[in-house]
Design an enzyme around this catalytic site. Structure first.
Site, PDB file in Angstrom:
ATOM      1  N   ARG A   1       2.651  -7.727  11.692  1.00  0.00           N
ATOM      2  CA  ARG A   1       2.339  -8.521  12.879  1.00  0.00           C
ATOM      3  C   ARG A   1       1.127  -9.411  12.588  1.00  0.00           C
ATOM      4  O   ARG A   1       0.087  -8.933  12.162  1.00  0.00           O
ATOM      5  CB  ARG A   1       2.005  -7.576  14.042  1.00  0.00           C
ATOM      6  CG  ARG A   1       2.007  -8.295  15.378  1.00  0.00           C
ATOM      7  CD  ARG A   1       1.247  -7.520  16.414  1.00  0.00           C
ATOM      8  NE  ARG A   1       1.893  -6.278  16.771  1.00  0.00           N
ATOM      9  CZ  ARG A   1       2.404  -6.020  17.975  1.00  0.00           C
ATOM     10  NH1 ARG A   1       2.353  -6.917  18.916  1.00  0.00           N
ATOM     11  NH2 ARG A   1       2.910  -4.857  18.247  1.00  0.00           N
TER      12      ARG A   1
ATOM     13  N   ASP B   1       5.260  11.156  12.472  1.00  0.00           N
ATOM     14  CA  ASP B   1       4.914  11.631  13.820  1.00  0.00           C
ATOM     15  C   ASP B   1       5.079  13.149  13.898  1.00  0.00           C
ATOM     16  O   ASP B   1       4.250  13.855  14.480  1.00  0.00           O
ATOM     17  CB  ASP B   1       5.809  10.933  14.840  1.00  0.00           C
ATOM     18  CG  ASP B   1       5.886   9.445  14.553  1.00  0.00           C
ATOM     19  OD1 ASP B   1       4.843   8.797  14.641  1.00  0.00           O
ATOM     20  OD2 ASP B   1       6.964   8.961  14.179  1.00  0.00           O
TER      21      ASP B   1
ATOM     22  N   HIS C   1       9.404   5.355  16.981  1.00  0.00           N
ATOM     23  CA  HIS C   1       8.133   5.476  16.258  1.00  0.00           C
ATOM     24  C   HIS C   1       7.167   4.456  16.861  1.00  0.00           C
ATOM     25  O   HIS C   1       6.994   3.341  16.361  1.00  0.00           O
ATOM     26  CB  HIS C   1       8.328   5.221  14.756  1.00  0.00           C
ATOM     27  CG  HIS C   1       7.017   5.143  14.031  1.00  0.00           C
ATOM     28  ND1 HIS C   1       6.189   6.226  13.907  1.00  0.00           N
ATOM     29  CD2 HIS C   1       6.376   4.111  13.433  1.00  0.00           C
ATOM     30  CE1 HIS C   1       5.095   5.854  13.255  1.00  0.00           C
ATOM     31  NE2 HIS C   1       5.183   4.576  12.965  1.00  0.00           N
TER      32      HIS C   1
ATOM     33  N   GLN D   1       0.809  -1.224   0.000  1.00  0.00           N
ATOM     34  CA  GLN D   1       0.000   0.000   0.000  1.00  0.00           C
ATOM     35  C   GLN D   1       0.839   1.268   0.000  1.00  0.00           C
ATOM     36  O   GLN D   1       0.516   2.234  -0.694  1.00  0.00           O
ATOM     37  CB  GLN D   1      -0.856   0.182   1.202  1.00  0.00           C
ATOM     38  CG  GLN D   1      -1.501  -0.790   2.027  1.00  0.00           C
ATOM     39  CD  GLN D   1      -2.222   0.030   3.080  1.00  0.00           C
ATOM     40  OE1 GLN D   1      -3.094   0.833   2.744  1.00  0.00           O
ATOM     41  NE2 GLN D   1      -1.844  -0.110   4.318  1.00  0.00           N
TER      42      GLN D   1
ATOM     43  N   ARG E   1       5.508  -8.923  20.233  1.00  0.00           N
ATOM     44  CA  ARG E   1       6.430  -7.925  19.677  1.00  0.00           C
ATOM     45  C   ARG E   1       7.827  -8.533  19.427  1.00  0.00           C
ATOM     46  O   ARG E   1       8.468  -8.241  18.429  1.00  0.00           O
ATOM     47  CB  ARG E   1       6.534  -6.734  20.647  1.00  0.00           C
ATOM     48  CG  ARG E   1       7.104  -5.503  19.994  1.00  0.00           C
ATOM     49  CD  ARG E   1       6.930  -4.271  20.878  1.00  0.00           C
ATOM     50  NE  ARG E   1       7.669  -3.160  20.312  1.00  0.00           N
ATOM     51  CZ  ARG E   1       7.193  -2.297  19.441  1.00  0.00           C
ATOM     52  NH1 ARG E   1       5.955  -2.406  19.013  1.00  0.00           N
ATOM     53  NH2 ARG E   1       7.949  -1.323  18.972  1.00  0.00           N
TER      54      ARG E   1
ATOM     55  N   ARG F   1       2.217  14.673  12.008  1.00  0.00           N
ATOM     56  CA  ARG F   1       0.981  14.528  12.794  1.00  0.00           C
ATOM     57  C   ARG F   1       0.935  15.569  13.916  1.00  0.00           C
ATOM     58  O   ARG F   1      -0.111  16.148  14.199  1.00  0.00           O
ATOM     59  CB  ARG F   1       0.913  13.115  13.390  1.00  0.00           C
ATOM     60  CG  ARG F   1       0.561  12.047  12.379  1.00  0.00           C
ATOM     61  CD  ARG F   1       0.774  10.653  12.936  1.00  0.00           C
ATOM     62  NE  ARG F   1       0.268   9.636  12.019  1.00  0.00           N
ATOM     63  CZ  ARG F   1       0.573   8.343  12.089  1.00  0.00           C
ATOM     64  NH1 ARG F   1       1.387   7.907  13.042  1.00  0.00           N
ATOM     65  NH2 ARG F   1       0.062   7.486  11.225  1.00  0.00           N
TER      66      ARG F   1
HETATM   67  N1  NAI Z   1       7.367   4.370  10.085  1.00  0.00           N
HETATM   68  C1  NAI Z   1       6.134   4.751   9.863  1.00  0.00           C
HETATM   69  O1  NAI Z   1       5.767   5.900  10.171  1.00  0.00           O
HETATM   70  C2  NAI Z   1       5.145   3.830   9.241  1.00  0.00           C
HETATM   71  C3  NAI Z   1       5.476   2.527   8.970  1.00  0.00           C
HETATM   72  N2  NAI Z   1       4.569   1.666   8.397  1.00  0.00           N
HETATM   73  C4  NAI Z   1       5.037   0.305   8.119  1.00  0.00           C
HETATM   74  O2  NAI Z   1       5.390   0.189   6.741  1.00  0.00           O
HETATM   75  C5  NAI Z   1       5.354  -1.188   6.364  1.00  0.00           C
HETATM   76  C6  NAI Z   1       4.661  -1.355   5.022  1.00  0.00           C
HETATM   77  O3  NAI Z   1       3.319  -0.968   5.120  1.00  0.00           O
HETATM   78  P1  NAI Z   1       2.283  -1.257   3.923  1.00  0.00           P
HETATM   79  O4  NAI Z   1       2.848  -0.804   2.612  1.00  0.00           O
HETATM   80  O5  NAI Z   1       0.985  -0.732   4.357  1.00  0.00           O
HETATM   81  O6  NAI Z   1       2.261  -2.848   3.962  1.00  0.00           O
HETATM   82  P2  NAI Z   1       1.711  -3.860   2.871  1.00  0.00           P
HETATM   83  O7  NAI Z   1       1.483  -5.148   3.579  1.00  0.00           O
HETATM   84  O8  NAI Z   1       0.637  -3.262   2.037  1.00  0.00           O
HETATM   85  O9  NAI Z   1       2.976  -4.043   1.895  1.00  0.00           O
HETATM   86  C7  NAI Z   1       4.171  -4.596   2.329  1.00  0.00           C
HETATM   87  C8  NAI Z   1       4.888  -5.124   1.096  1.00  0.00           C
HETATM   88  O10 NAI Z   1       6.184  -5.542   1.520  1.00  0.00           O
HETATM   89  C9  NAI Z   1       6.463  -6.770   0.883  1.00  0.00           C
HETATM   90  N3  NAI Z   1       7.501  -7.460   1.646  1.00  0.00           N
HETATM   91  C10 NAI Z   1       7.383  -8.188   2.783  1.00  0.00           C
HETATM   92  N4  NAI Z   1       8.563  -8.683   3.135  1.00  0.00           N
HETATM   93  C11 NAI Z   1       9.454  -8.253   2.224  1.00  0.00           C
HETATM   94  C12 NAI Z   1      10.838  -8.447   2.043  1.00  0.00           C
HETATM   95  N5  NAI Z   1      11.544  -9.222   2.864  1.00  0.00           N
HETATM   96  N6  NAI Z   1      11.441  -7.839   0.998  1.00  0.00           N
HETATM   97  C13 NAI Z   1      10.734  -7.078   0.147  1.00  0.00           C
HETATM   98  N7  NAI Z   1       9.418  -6.874   0.248  1.00  0.00           N
HETATM   99  C14 NAI Z   1       8.794  -7.458   1.281  1.00  0.00           C
HETATM  100  C15 NAI Z   1       5.119  -7.485   0.830  1.00  0.00           C
HETATM  101  O11 NAI Z   1       5.115  -8.509  -0.171  1.00  0.00           O
HETATM  102  C16 NAI Z   1       4.203  -6.324   0.448  1.00  0.00           C
HETATM  103  O12 NAI Z   1       4.127  -6.131  -0.952  1.00  0.00           O
HETATM  104  C17 NAI Z   1       4.693  -1.912   7.541  1.00  0.00           C
HETATM  105  O13 NAI Z   1       5.725  -2.491   8.327  1.00  0.00           O
HETATM  106  C18 NAI Z   1       4.024  -0.792   8.312  1.00  0.00           C
HETATM  107  O14 NAI Z   1       3.854  -1.133   9.678  1.00  0.00           O
HETATM  108  C19 NAI Z   1       3.321   2.084   8.042  1.00  0.00           C
HETATM  109  C20 NAI Z   1       2.941   3.379   8.300  1.00  0.00           C
HETATM  110  C21 NAI Z   1       3.795   4.331   8.939  1.00  0.00           C
HETATM  111  O1  OAA Z   2       0.595   1.820  13.331  1.00  0.00           O
HETATM  112  C1  OAA Z   2       0.930   1.214  12.295  1.00  0.00           C
HETATM  113  O2  OAA Z   2       0.962  -0.025  12.164  1.00  0.00           O
HETATM  114  C2  OAA Z   2       1.341   2.022  11.117  1.00  0.00           C
HETATM  115  C3  OAA Z   2       2.209   3.116  11.587  1.00  0.00           C
HETATM  116  O3  OAA Z   2       3.365   2.915  11.936  1.00  0.00           O
HETATM  117  C4  OAA Z   2       1.635   4.442  11.722  1.00  0.00           C
HETATM  118  O4  OAA Z   2       0.597   4.736  11.118  1.00  0.00           O
HETATM  119  O5  OAA Z   2       2.235   5.244  12.422  1.00  0.00           O
END
Ligand code: NAI
Ligand code: OAA
Length: 331
Positions: free
Chosen positions: A93, A163, A191, A16, A99, A166
């Site tokens: 998760r 953050d 985070h 996503q 965790r 936000r």
């Molecule tokens: N730091 C921040 O502020 C934020 C972090 N996140 C994190 O970002 C990450 C991704 O979120 P989304 O795109 O929504 O998840 P998603 O599940 O839609 O996409 C994750 C993608 O990563 C791929 N993937 C999984 N393991 C992999 C690997 N070893 N190598 C390459 N690709 C791999 C999956 O096949 C999938 O296409 C999550 O861990 C989420 O918690 C999300 C929002 C904010």
């Molecule tokens: O809470 C989550 O899993 C995604 C995230 O890191 C955020 O939106 O800050």
């Protein structure tokens, strides 16, 4: 004369966040409207068909700055000669997963990727970890990269910018001032809900924001929990975690790091040796940073009052716990 293209590796390209991020990188919002880019997309073997679909859409945008796209499930190919790496893909998760299990599962991913970056990327590569738990994942990637050498250990970051953004938005709503009026926001630490969003140094059109808000109860009982638990609130509302805003924050982080900023920016960066805040060296921690000429520097010497000290200690304790949980993997 037009610039030579730079290589931007993005992992989790079929996910996503990838779906928001890639189009904005290709349109020049991250590195400038005069900077051609080659995208190097990494995802798991089972996601390669979806990656091809995203590539078809990138093609259909006819972005003038998009100079090439590579799709692969091999980290050594994805990070080859990369100038920028955005590590978005991570193990989510699952039901019943603690965790510590999440840390171990991601530890395996980020040791492989940190090593592959250090062996293959440009020596000056800038790395941003978005995949959660992003501070510790960045710490793991950095530790694996240090074993190889070659790349700059300071250039492995975790994303705290969402953050920070936000917090700005909540302050704008509270004060009725536009987001653009705020300067010198800081978010300390991890985070996670323990992060400490701190507007004691912030100004709005020159006014001190703490004095403007003047509401310690709102700060403690509304502002901090709202910013800290925003990710969970979005999952509750959308049924999916934040994606467009996360991609936006990644664009902001890399943009400011590469091109500079005239404001402080919060970055999750390896704590510098002997920093004035007492954060142990190398812990990937949200700090106020200045960005200029393609590099960043932690702003040192800000006064930390007793309330802030307690908050910073709490988020540090959490990060130290995460560090202990992955220590065996990094030997
Ligand atoms: N730091 C921040 O502020 C934020 C972090 N996140 C994190 O970002 C990450 C991704 O979120 P989304 O795109 O929504 O998840 P998603 O599940 O839609 O996409 C994750 C993608 O990563 C791929 N993937 C999984 N393991 C992999 C690997 N070893 N190598 C390459 N690709 C791999 C999956 O096949 C999938 O296409 C999550 O861990 C989420 O918690 C999300 C929002 C904010
Ligand atoms: O809470 C989550 O899993 C995604 C995230 O890191 C955020 O939106 O800050």
């Amino acid at each position: 004369m037009s610039k030579a293209p730079v290589r931007v590796a993005v992992t989790g390209a079929a996910g996503q966040i990838g779906y928001s991020l890639l189009f904005r990188i290709a349109s020049g919002e991250m590195l400038g409207k005069d900077q051609p880019v080659i995208l190097q997309l990494l995802d798991l073997p089972q996601a390669q068909k979806a990656v091809q679909g995203v590539i078809m859409e990138l093609e259909d945008c006819a972005f003038p700055l998009l100079a090439g796209v590579v799709a692969t499930d091999d980290p050594n190919v994805a990070f080859k000669d990369a100038d920028y790496c955005l590590l978005v893909g991570a193990r989510p998760r699952g039901p019943g997963m603690e965790r510590a299990d999440l840390l171990t599962a991601n530890g395996a991913i980020f040791t492989v990727q940190g090593k592959a970056i250090a062996e293959n990327a440009n020596e000056n590569v800038k790395v941003l970890v978005v995949g959660n738990p992003c501070n510790t994942n960045a710490y793991i990637a950095r530790a694996a990269a240090i074993k190889v050498g070659r790349t700059n250990p300071n250039n492995y970051h975790g994303m705290l910018r969402l953050d920070h953004n936000r917090a700005l938005s909540q302050l704008s709503a509270k004060t009725g001032r536009p987001v653009s009026s705020f300067k010198q926001m800081v978010v300390w630490g991890n985070h996670s809900p323990t992060m400490y969003a701190d507007y004691r140094f912030a100004t709005s059109n020159g006014d001190n924001v703490k004095a403007l808000v003047n509401d310690a109860v709102w700060n403690n009982d509304v502002f901090l929990p709202t910013v800290g638990k925003r990710g969970a609130a979005i999952i509750d509302a959308r049924g999916l975690s934040s994606a467009a805003s996360a991609a936006n924050a990644a664009i902001d982080h890399m943009h400011d790091w590469a091109l500079g900023s005239d404001d402080w920016v919060t970055m999750g960066v390896p704590a510098p040796a002997g920093n004035s805040y007492g954060i142990p060296e190398g812990v990937v921690f949200g700090f106020p940073c200045e960005c200029k000429g393609g590099s960043f520097k932690v702003i040192e010497g800000l006064e930390i009052d007793a309330y802030s000290k307690e908050k910073i200690q709490k988020t540090l304790d959490e990060l130290e716990g995460e560090r202990a949980a992955v220590a065996d993997m990094l030997k």
